[in-house]
Structures are given as structure tokens and as C-alpha cells.
Design an enzyme around this catalytic site. Structure first.
Site, PDB file in Angstrom:
ATOM      1  N   GLY A   8       0.827  -1.222   0.000  1.00 59.06           N
ATOM      2  CA  GLY A   8       0.000   0.000   0.000  1.00 59.06           C
ATOM      3  C   GLY A   8       0.851   1.256   0.000  1.00 59.06           C
ATOM      4  CB  ILE A  35      -3.566  -2.806  -5.749  1.00 59.35           C
ATOM      5  CG1 ILE A  35      -4.335  -3.827  -6.591  1.00 59.35           C
ATOM      6  CG2 ILE A  35      -4.341  -1.499  -5.606  1.00 59.35           C
ATOM      7  CD1 ILE A  35      -5.632  -4.295  -5.973  1.00 59.35           C
ATOM      8  CE1 TYR A 142      -9.334   1.276   8.890  1.00 56.86           C
ATOM      9  CE2 TYR A 142      -9.933   2.541  10.832  1.00 56.86           C
ATOM     10  CZ  TYR A 142      -9.004   2.197   9.859  1.00 56.86           C
ATOM     11  OH  TYR A 142      -7.770   2.784   9.868  1.00 56.86           O
TER      12      TYR A 142
HETATM   13  P1  NAD Z   1      -4.554   4.940   2.005  1.00 50.04           P
HETATM   14  O1  NAD Z   1      -5.984   4.589   1.748  1.00 50.04           O
HETATM   15  O2  NAD Z   1      -4.097   6.316   1.772  1.00 50.04           O
HETATM   16  O3  NAD Z   1      -3.610   3.976   1.150  1.00 50.04           O
HETATM   17  C1  NAD Z   1      -3.860   2.605   1.042  1.00 50.04           C
HETATM   18  C2  NAD Z   1      -3.098   2.095  -0.175  1.00 50.04           C
HETATM   19  O4  NAD Z   1      -3.387   0.704  -0.292  1.00 50.04           O
HETATM   20  C3  NAD Z   1      -3.507   2.766  -1.476  1.00 50.04           C
HETATM   21  O5  NAD Z   1      -2.373   3.264  -2.164  1.00 50.04           O
HETATM   22  C4  NAD Z   1      -4.193   1.648  -2.273  1.00 50.04           C
HETATM   23  O6  NAD Z   1      -3.933   1.722  -3.676  1.00 50.04           O
HETATM   24  C5  NAD Z   1      -3.554   0.422  -1.669  1.00 50.04           C
HETATM   25  N1  NAD Z   1      -4.377  -0.778  -1.822  1.00 50.04           N
HETATM   26  C6  NAD Z   1      -5.724  -0.882  -1.815  1.00 50.04           C
HETATM   27  N2  NAD Z   1      -6.081  -2.164  -2.017  1.00 50.04           N
HETATM   28  C7  NAD Z   1      -4.941  -2.876  -2.153  1.00 50.04           C
HETATM   29  C8  NAD Z   1      -4.653  -4.237  -2.379  1.00 50.04           C
HETATM   30  N3  NAD Z   1      -5.635  -5.160  -2.502  1.00 50.04           N
HETATM   31  N4  NAD Z   1      -3.356  -4.623  -2.467  1.00 50.04           N
HETATM   32  C9  NAD Z   1      -2.365  -3.713  -2.339  1.00 50.04           C
HETATM   33  N5  NAD Z   1      -2.565  -2.409  -2.146  1.00 50.04           N
HETATM   34  C10 NAD Z   1      -3.848  -1.993  -2.042  1.00 50.04           C
HETATM   35  O7  NAD Z   1      -4.238   4.457   3.510  1.00 50.04           O
HETATM   36  P2  NAD Z   1      -3.199   5.098   4.551  1.00 50.04           P
HETATM   37  O8  NAD Z   1      -3.852   6.289   5.142  1.00 50.04           O
HETATM   38  O9  NAD Z   1      -1.862   5.193   3.970  1.00 50.04           O
HETATM   39  O10 NAD Z   1      -3.265   3.969   5.690  1.00 50.04           O
HETATM   40  C11 NAD Z   1      -2.330   2.924   5.791  1.00 50.04           C
HETATM   41  C12 NAD Z   1      -2.644   2.133   7.038  1.00 50.04           C
HETATM   42  O11 NAD Z   1      -2.673   3.006   8.173  1.00 50.04           O
HETATM   43  C13 NAD Z   1      -4.009   1.419   7.036  1.00 50.04           C
HETATM   44  O12 NAD Z   1      -3.906   0.199   7.726  1.00 50.04           O
HETATM   45  C14 NAD Z   1      -4.881   2.355   7.829  1.00 50.04           C
HETATM   46  O13 NAD Z   1      -5.965   1.685   8.424  1.00 50.04           O
HETATM   47  C15 NAD Z   1      -3.902   2.857   8.869  1.00 50.04           C
HETATM   48  N6  NAD Z   1      -4.317   4.121   9.472  1.00 50.04           N
HETATM   49  C16 NAD Z   1      -4.334   5.269   8.735  1.00 50.04           C
HETATM   50  C17 NAD Z   1      -4.749   6.442   9.329  1.00 50.04           C
HETATM   51  C18 NAD Z   1      -4.784   7.738   8.560  1.00 50.04           C
HETATM   52  O14 NAD Z   1      -5.263   8.764   9.095  1.00 50.04           O
HETATM   53  N7  NAD Z   1      -4.273   7.786   7.343  1.00 50.04           N
HETATM   54  C19 NAD Z   1      -5.153   6.450  10.674  1.00 50.04           C
HETATM   55  C20 NAD Z   1      -5.151   5.263  11.386  1.00 50.04           C
HETATM   56  C21 NAD Z   1      -4.706   4.099  10.774  1.00 50.04           C
END
Ligand code: NAD
Length: 320
Positions: A8, A35, A142
């Protein structure tokens, strides 16, 4: 962390974490995967990049083996608001992807990181100064995924000795890559709209407190935890971390110090408001401070000043 696989990697966290780790550990030692591929993206251009769907266990294992990775940073997930709209997809991606990544970590004896979230708490969790160890009965898909993920990572540590580590992130605020469908996204949008339009309509109601943190603090926290002495870690996979507990009016006031004519109104989205209402108002990060020295550098004022400066530079470059 010598050879690091990131899933990701083009998301809000990955796009900045990859660049920071490539600076510290060497560009060739951070293998970014997602992805999708975005050609004109720094992550794709500055080091190894592979297309990887994390629900494909064999593809993940093949990539990890071919690069001989010793660390996995698993970020691919569906975030809170999107997960509520597509709960089955969320379960399959958030749990299936995590299980695949943990299996690769077990097989290749990798150190492992994945984020949890304040979404792992629910309406019956104490709302103020939420303790590290407390009731976790989330009411969102979630949240169900995040609690299950915390437990699964604990299980892989206790059962198989995988060096799993994790943080319960609050809402993360950043200017490089837009957020991917979380409940706290308003706290990023407000800065973009303040600069672009001078006004913002909040989908989260006035008075709704949630924890937030600026991306530089989140990236430092990940690296600091991964490099922490394992003998000091009692809560391996779900450290509460936060920098501020804030509501929409706090952002309005902080932005108005820089842009006095900035205005804000409300059009509350019932779905995201319900999610926000089920989360804590503020969480207690004492365990992270005590066990590995977590400390956030940015409070609301410092973050606001930096966000507005960086976004102005970004838009100026786009126009120029
Ligand atoms: P994001 O949604 O910005 O990025 C997720 C990435 O995963 C995207 O680039 C997407 O293309 C990719 N993706 C989607 N489906 C996929 C698949 N099947 N295989 C491979 N890649 C795939 O998310 P983020 O904000 O970078 O969050 C990353 C992690 O941090 C997650 O576990 C999220 O729950 C956690 N998190 C984020 C926040 C926040 O505020 N951003 C807060 C708490 C927890």
C-alpha cells in the site's frame, strides 16, 4: 530493518514513509508495492516498485523472497468510511491481506509492522484519556478489522515468534498524498480548502473531538518503534499514539490566525459522524512514551503553520 517491503506504498502514509526510509536505509533497500502504479510518482521513480495485490498470497511471497526482505511494513487497507460502505471488501482486504503478510513474515523471519487505529475502540470504551488497555467493542467493520488485526499480530508473536509491532494511529494530517477515505479526512480537507477557496464545509459536527497527529510525527513513531529494544516492549502491536485532541472549531481558529477571512460552516454526514461519535475524544499515549520514548513534535498551532506553508508551496509549484 535492512531490506524492507512496503505494501500500500502509494497511500497517504506509504508515499511519505517510503521516501523517508529510502533516505535512511538506501533507495534499493525499500521495495515499494501497491495494487496500482502511478508513473509520475516519486515512490515509483526513486527505487524498486512492484505491483502487488495483498490478497494474492503467492504474489506477495514471491516478491518478498526475490528481494530477500527482512522487514514488512503492511499498509494496504480499506479505511474507515470506505470500509463502512463496502464491509465485505473491507473484511477480505483488511484481514486477508494482513494474514498473507503475517504468513510471509513468519516464513521469511521478518520483522513486521502494521498500523491499528483509534477505530479499534467503540462506544463502550472510556471516551476521555482512553487507556492503553481497555474495552474494545467497535461498531464499525473497520474497527472490527483493527481489533482482530491487533490480536492476530499478538498471536503471531506469541505463537510463532514473529517480531510484530504496531501503533494505534489517530487521524493523520499531511500535505503530500490526500487521505484515502477515513473519518478524520476533514482535518486534511480543511487546509486544502482554506487555501484554495477560503472556506470549508465540515461533514463532522462542531464539538466532535478526535485525536490527530501530523505525518512527520507518525513517520518518526513508526521508525522509532521498529528500532526500539524489543525487551522493553510490553504492548507490541497496539500502542496508543496521539499529538492532539481536536474538534472542527479548533482547526477554524488555528487557520484564522494565518487567514483571518477564512470561514467554516457545517453539513454533517450522518455516516461519518456516527463513526466519529463511536471513537474516543482523546487517548492516553503513556505506554508508548514509557516503553519506547514516543513524543510528538507538532501541536495544532505548529502543524497548522507548517501545513499552510507547505500547501501554498505545492499549489504555487502546480500553477508555476
Ligand atoms: P490509504 O488509503 O491512503 O492507502 C492505502 C493504499 O493501499 C492505497 O495506495 C491503495 O492503492 C492500496 N491498496 C488498496 N487495495 C490494495 C490491495 N488489494 N493490495 C495492495 N494495495 C492496495 O491508507 P493510509 O492512510 O496510507 O493507511 C495505511 C494504514 O494506516 C491502514 O492500515 C490504515 O488503516 C492505517 N491508518 C491510517 C490512518 C490515517 O489517518 N491515514 C489512521 C489510522 C490508521
Amino acid at each position: 530493518m535492512k531490506k524492507i517491503l512496503v505494501t500500500g506504498a502509494l497511500g497517504q502514509i506509504g508515499s511519505e514513509l517510503v521516501m523517508k526510509m529510502r533516505d535512511s536505509y538506501g533507495a534499493d533497500n525499500v521495495i515499494a508495492t501497491d495494487i496500482r502504479r502511478i508513473e509520475d510518482n516519486k515512490v515509483v521513480q526513486s527505487g524498486p516498485f512492484e505491483i502487488l495485490d495483498v490478497t494474492d498470497a503467492k504474489a506477495m511471497a514471491d516478491i518478498a523472497r526475490s528481494y530477500q526482505v527482512d522487514t514488512i511494513i503492511h499498509l494496504a487497507a480499506l479505511l474507515s468510511a470506505t470500509a463502512e460502505a463496502k464491509p465485505l471488501l473491507a473484511w477480505n482486504l483488511n484481514m486477508g491481506g494482513l494474514l498473507n503478510a503475517l504468513e510471509v513474515a513468519r516464513e521469511l523471519k521478518c520483522q513486521f509492522f502494521t498500523p491499528s487505529s483509534i477505530g479499534a475502540f467503540g462506544p463502550s470504551t472510556p471516551k476521555e484519556n482512553t487507556p492503553q488497555d481497555t474495552i474494545q467493542r467497535p461498531t464499525t467493520m473497520y474497527g472490527v478489522n483493527k481489533v482482530s488485526g491487533e490480536l492476530l499480530c499478538d498471536y503471531y508473536y506469541h505463537k510463532f515468534g514473529v517480531d510484530t509491532r504496531g501503533l494505534r494511529f489517530p487521524g493523520l494530517i499531511s500535505y503530500v498524498t490526500p487521505p484515502g477515505g477515513g473519518t478524520t479526512d476533514y482535518a486534511v480537507e480543511i487546509y486544502y480548502d482554506a487555501i484554495k477557496k477560503g472556506t470549508y464545509t465540515s461533514y463532522i459536527a462542531q464539538g466532535t473531538y478526535m485525536d490527530m497527529m501530523y505525518m512527520p510525527d507518525a513517520l518518526n513513531a513508526i521508525i522509532q518503534l521498529m528500532e526500539a529494544d524489543p525487551s522493553k516492549l510490553k504492548h507490541r502491536n497496539a500502542f496508543n499514539v496521539t499529538a492532539m485532541s481536536v474538534e472542527p472549531e479548533d482547526f477554524r481558529a488555528a487557520i484564522q490566525k494565518h487567514i483571518p477571512e477564512f470561514t467554516m460552516d457545517y453539513a454533517v454526514d450522518p455516516v461519518r459522524q456516527a463513526i466519529a461519535d463511536s471513537w474516543p475524544n482523546s487517548i492516553d499515549a503513556t505506554a508508548a512514551k514509557e516503553e519506547w520514548g514516543f513524543q510528538a513534535e507538532f501541536d495544532l498551532q505548529k502543524m497548522t503553520s507548517d501545513m499552510l506553508t507547505k500547501l501554498r508551496e505545492k499549489f504555487f509549484q502546480q500553477i508555476g
